[in-house]
Design a protein around this motif. Structure first.
Motif, short mmCIF file in Angstrom:
data_model
loop_
_atom_site.label_atom_id
_atom_site.label_comp_id
_atom_site.label_asym_id
_atom_site.label_seq_id
_atom_site.Cartn_x
_atom_site.Cartn_y
_atom_site.Cartn_z
N PRO A 266 -41.61 43.15 -41.90
CA PRO A 266 -41.90 44.38 -42.65
C PRO A 266 -42.67 45.40 -41.83
O PRO A 266 -42.47 46.61 -41.99
N MET A 267 -43.55 44.95 -40.93
CA MET A 267 -44.27 45.89 -40.06
C MET A 267 -43.30 46.59 -39.12
O MET A 267 -43.42 47.79 -38.85
N LEU A 268 -42.32 45.84 -38.63
CA LEU A 268 -41.30 46.42 -37.76
C LEU A 268 -40.46 47.43 -38.54
O LEU A 268 -40.16 48.53 -38.05
N ALA A 269 -40.09 47.07 -39.75
CA ALA A 269 -39.27 47.96 -40.56
C ALA A 269 -40.02 49.24 -40.94
O ALA A 269 -39.42 50.32 -41.02
N ALA A 270 -41.34 49.13 -41.13
CA ALA A 270 -42.12 50.29 -41.54
C ALA A 270 -42.18 51.37 -40.48
O ALA A 270 -42.42 52.54 -40.78
N THR A 271 -41.95 51.01 -39.24
CA THR A 271 -42.02 51.98 -38.14
C THR A 271 -40.65 52.33 -37.57
O THR A 271 -40.56 53.06 -36.59
N ALA A 272 -39.59 51.84 -38.20
CA ALA A 272 -38.26 51.94 -37.59
C ALA A 272 -37.72 53.36 -37.56
O ALA A 272 -36.92 53.70 -36.70
N ASN A 273 -38.13 54.21 -38.48
CA ASN A 273 -37.53 55.54 -38.58
C ASN A 273 -38.43 56.66 -38.07
O ASN A 273 -38.27 57.82 -38.45
N ALA A 274 -39.37 56.33 -37.21
CA ALA A 274 -40.24 57.37 -36.65
C ALA A 274 -39.40 58.36 -35.83
O ALA A 274 -38.58 57.95 -35.00
N ARG B 246 -36.57 56.88 -25.72
CA ARG B 246 -37.40 56.10 -24.82
C ARG B 246 -38.77 55.78 -25.38
O ARG B 246 -39.45 54.87 -24.90
N PHE B 247 -39.20 56.52 -26.44
CA PHE B 247 -40.52 56.26 -27.03
C PHE B 247 -40.43 55.64 -28.42
O PHE B 247 -41.46 55.42 -29.06
N GLU B 248 -39.22 55.35 -28.91
CA GLU B 248 -39.08 54.98 -30.32
C GLU B 248 -39.75 53.64 -30.67
O GLU B 248 -40.09 53.40 -31.82
N SER B 249 -39.95 52.77 -29.68
CA SER B 249 -40.60 51.49 -29.98
C SER B 249 -42.12 51.59 -29.99
O SER B 249 -42.80 50.63 -30.37
N LEU B 250 -42.67 52.73 -29.59
CA LEU B 250 -44.13 52.86 -29.44
C LEU B 250 -44.89 52.60 -30.74
O LEU B 250 -45.88 51.85 -30.73
N PRO B 251 -44.51 53.20 -31.90
CA PRO B 251 -45.28 52.91 -33.13
C PRO B 251 -45.25 51.44 -33.51
O PRO B 251 -46.28 50.88 -33.91
N ALA B 252 -44.10 50.79 -33.38
CA ALA B 252 -44.01 49.38 -33.76
C ALA B 252 -44.88 48.51 -32.87
O ALA B 252 -45.61 47.63 -33.36
N VAL B 253 -44.81 48.74 -31.57
CA VAL B 253 -45.60 47.93 -30.64
C VAL B 253 -47.09 48.14 -30.89
O VAL B 253 -47.88 47.18 -30.88
#
Length: 755
Positions: free
Chosen positions: A99-107, A112-119
């Motif tokens: 769920p934490m991963l899903a919460a940041t998926a649509n930033a 190249r930066f899209e994984s930054l919020p999830a990480v």
């Protein structure tokens, strides 16, 4: 014989235990981070660079804040609370990472930066808490001198990081699910906390306790000292070399989790040794001139890397090591010495620091170093590697080190023996390494295009009438310049097999290729069939090269092929199209995106297929034996979702080769005799008589696992293939629609899919 006090073996002190445990878990979380975010964001250098950079940023902040508070608040009780808080977060990850991963998926961020919020959300908090531990422990250590205390503590922390990197990479990830690994980390932290003693409850652990109304206590802004500049640059270059190592050794050993884990582990080991040796010598020998010599020594080795990396890399390939450890000697030889020298910079910088207090000085210095590492990680990942050659990046790192050393030499006090001659010699060596011709080998043929991409090194080479796409030095695609749509490689003929398996081939209206390369398959489909062809290709520079050198632009302009710059899983998650055929052509022998192999991916693909849709997977494997493990495991995994599977090895011998597996939604199987009859009756633009004869009716799967997102030991399954020659067959020049022609085995064929 009298025994020196410093050499007596003793039990580790409690602060040392805390430092070691924090190092184990912080690095373990970093490795685990790449695994958790890969299903959503892939496993490119952008993802790994983001994981590394966020981990460093969190550690740096922890070092800085912890260093400022260490003098007044460092205690075993507070160390215990830090470990327990990090344990709570690690335990929460085991149950809430999806769920934490899903919460940041649509930033709304660039790719190249899209994984930054999830990480950041997943791993920033526990890593920040663990960053407090080292400066607190430095304050509590019995070592005399800031340099000795900080070097000792950070060496222990880095030894823990080595254990965390290697243990997670080679033991935990292949054996356990993501959830169990996270719980194991939580357990290690709890065990470490209990070993320290009873936690001390104090709100001052988090609050500053400072009277902010007193403005006079605020620090005055000033420029960086020479020691701080040296520490910053050493961190920048050290991390830049770590990221660059993935590109350099990946050409020979692939970019699996084993390679990345080895890179991180060796870098940590070299840093730890540098911290330890530098810390022991710092109290007596720390001077500006000696600090400059460390930087100059690292610069000299970077120059050697620029000039001789290919021969050095080749010298390590013949060592008799297990495939999962095969890259370690190359990494040690190429990147160990400069990283060791850069590790010694930090305790020297701590000894020369103007900050008072052991914990404060060590925390400050290692925070500055880690800020440099963050800059190095982001710069190498997002700017340098996509834009420059390996030689160009090495030159920039060398110049940064040399310029810092020269500044220190110039400003060093007059009585010191300045390393002026050494500075000039190293400068000449650096210039010569760039000006001299490389000692490395070159691919035979005319190189018409060469570039670095976010994912690999790319070359387009002409030899005779054949144009070949090389990725990381290995053949991926080939095109006949006189007959662009001819199948140069035999196995690409199997791409047409779904037109025999379908009840009605005319109902295959929309086709998706995952992986483009030279776009041989998509272009042939666009020519032969009345179908809409989509392609998901993750590497933008592969698309550009295909446009310019493989004629893709004509098909894109006419609308016959629609190209999407996206990873296969990400594209399928976002598209609203339904496909009659999905062709998976994104696997290599030494590098398979695990997120495209699991039950969850098969379910996603099935959801995007029509009622009679098919999934086609082009794999590299042997027919049987240990080297067939990945193929058989993937075959078994497909069976969890699709009722029927058809397997076609492309070579009669049990060698590493292309193996084609087609999974269908149809409950009724199609027999070999039916395929032959359909091949005789149907006009699909190619005769597949020979290909039908390779049908493998029985595929044993009892000894291989089903692959799932939380446990997909793909790298372990690929391991038996490492070092084996991949046999790819070529069609005869006179290939027609009715004959496959003579088969040619290419002795120099690479360990990668050749599209």
């Amino acid at each position: 014989m009298a025994t020196q006090a410093g050499s007596v073996l003793r039990r580790p002190a409690k602060p040392e235990i805390a430092v070691f445990v924090s190092g184990v878990v912080s690095m373990g979380l970093e490795i685990l981070g790449g695994r958790i975010v890969a299903p959503e964001y892939g496993s490119s250098i952008y993802t790994w660079g983001t994981v590394i950079a966020v981990s460093l940023a969190a550690l740096s902040l922890g070092y800085h804040v912890g260093g400022k508070r260490a003098a007044e608040r460092a205690s075993l009780g507070r160390l215990s609370w830090l470990l327990l808080a990090a344990a709570a977060y690690a335990g929460a990850l085991a149950f809430a990472h999806e769920p934490m991963l899903a919460a940041t998926a649509n930033a709304p961020l660039p790719t190249r930066f899209e994984s930054l919020p999830a990480v950041t959300l997943l791993f920033g908090v526990p890593t920040y808490l663990l960053g407090f531990v080292s400066p607190y422990a430095a304050e509590l250590t019995r070592k005399d001198g800031v340099g000795a205390a900080s070097g000792h503590v950070y060496a222990l922390g880095t030894i823990g990081s080595i254990a965390g990197a290697f243990g997670t990479t080679f033991l935990l990830v292949p054996a356990l699910s993501v959830e169990r690994i996270a719980l194991a980390f939580a357990g290690v932290l709890v065990g470490g906390a209990l070993r320290l003693g009873r936690p001390t409850l104090s709100w001052k652990l988090w609050g500053s306790g400072r009277d902010w109304s007193t403005r006079a206590s605020r620090p005055v802004l000033r420029g960086p000292t020479d020691a701080e500049l040296a520490v910053f640059v050493s961190g920048l270059v050290g991390m830049g070399l770590e990221i660059l190592a993935g590109r350099v050794v990946g050409t020979q050993f692939g970019s699996s989790i084993f390679t990345w884990g080895s890179i991180i582990g060796v870098s940590m080991a070299a840093l730890s040794l540098g911290y330890h040796v530098g810390g022991k010598r710092a109290a007596e020998r720390a001077t500006d001139a000696r600090l400059a010599r460390l930087l100059l020594g690292a610069t000299a080795y970077v120059a050697v890397l620029i000039f001789a990396r290919e021969p050095l890399l080749g010298a390590t390939t013949a060592l008799p090591l297990s495939a999962r450890f095969a890259s370690i000697p190359a990494i040690v030889l190429l990147f160990g010495p400069p990283t060791y020298l850069l590790g010694a910079v930090n305790p020297y910088g701590a000894e020369l620091s103007t900050v008072e207090g052991t914990g404060a000085a060590s925390g400050h210095v290692y925070a500055v170093s880690t800020v440099g590492s963050i800059v190095g990680a982001f710069a190498a990942t997002y700017v340098l590697i996509p834009s420059l050659s390996v030689e160009g990046i090495g030159l920039l790192f060398g110049v940064a080190l040399l310029a810092t050393a020269v500044r220190i030499v110039v400003s060093a006090p007059a009585p010191e023996r300045r390393p002026t001659v050494m500075s000039v010699a190293v400068a000449l060596l650096l210039v010569s390494s760039v000006a001299a011709p490389s000692l490395g080998y070159s691919i035979h043929g005319e190189v018409v295009h060469q570039t670095q991409t976010p994912y690999q090194e790319l070359e387009v080479v002409d030899r005779g009438d054949t144009r070949t796409l090389y990725l990381d030095g290995k053949r991926h695609s080939a095109m006949d310049l006189d007959d662009p749509n001819r199948h140069v490689f035999e196995y690409t003929r199997y791409f047409h097999m779904p037109y025999l398996l379908a009840d009605d081939p005319d109902e295959i209206d929309r086709v998706l290729f995952v992986g483009g390369g030279g776009f041989t398959g998509p272009k042939r489909f666009a020519e032969e069939y009345n179908a809409t062809v989509d392609v998901a290709e993750i590497d933008p520079k592969v698309i550009d090269a295909a446009d310019r050198y493989f004629g893709l632009d004509e098909y894109r302009e006419s609308g016959e092929i629609n190209v999407h710059n996206a990873g296969g899983r990400q594209f399928l998650q976002e598209t609203d199209h339904t496909y009659d055929l999905i062709v998976m052509d994104a696997f290599k022998q030494d590098k398979v995106p695990f997120q495209l192999t699991t039950v969850e991916f098969m379910e996603l693909a099935s959801d995007r297929l029509s009622e009679d849709g098919m999934l086609y997977a082009n794999m590299i494997s042997a027919r049987s034996g240990p080297a067939s493990q990945f193929y058989r495991s993937e075959y078994k995994t497909m069976g969890e979702v699709f009722p029927q599977r058809y397997s076609f090895p492309t070579d009669d011998a049990n060698v590493v080769q292309n193996v084609e597996v087609i999974a269908t939604k149809d409950d009724a199987p199609v027999t070999e005799s039916e395929l032959r009859e359909r091949n005789r009756r149907r006009d699909i633009g190619i005769d597949l008589t020979e290909e039908i004869g390779s049908y493998q009716r029985s595929v044993p799967t009892d000894d291989v696992p089903i692959l799932r997102d939380d446990r997909a030991p793909v790298d372990s399954l690929l391991e038996p293939m490492v070092g084996q020659r991949y046999v790819v067959q070529e069609t005869d020049e006179s290939e027609s629609a009715t004959a496959a022609g003579a088969v040619v085995r290419d002795p120099s064929a690479p360990a990668a899919t050749a599209r």
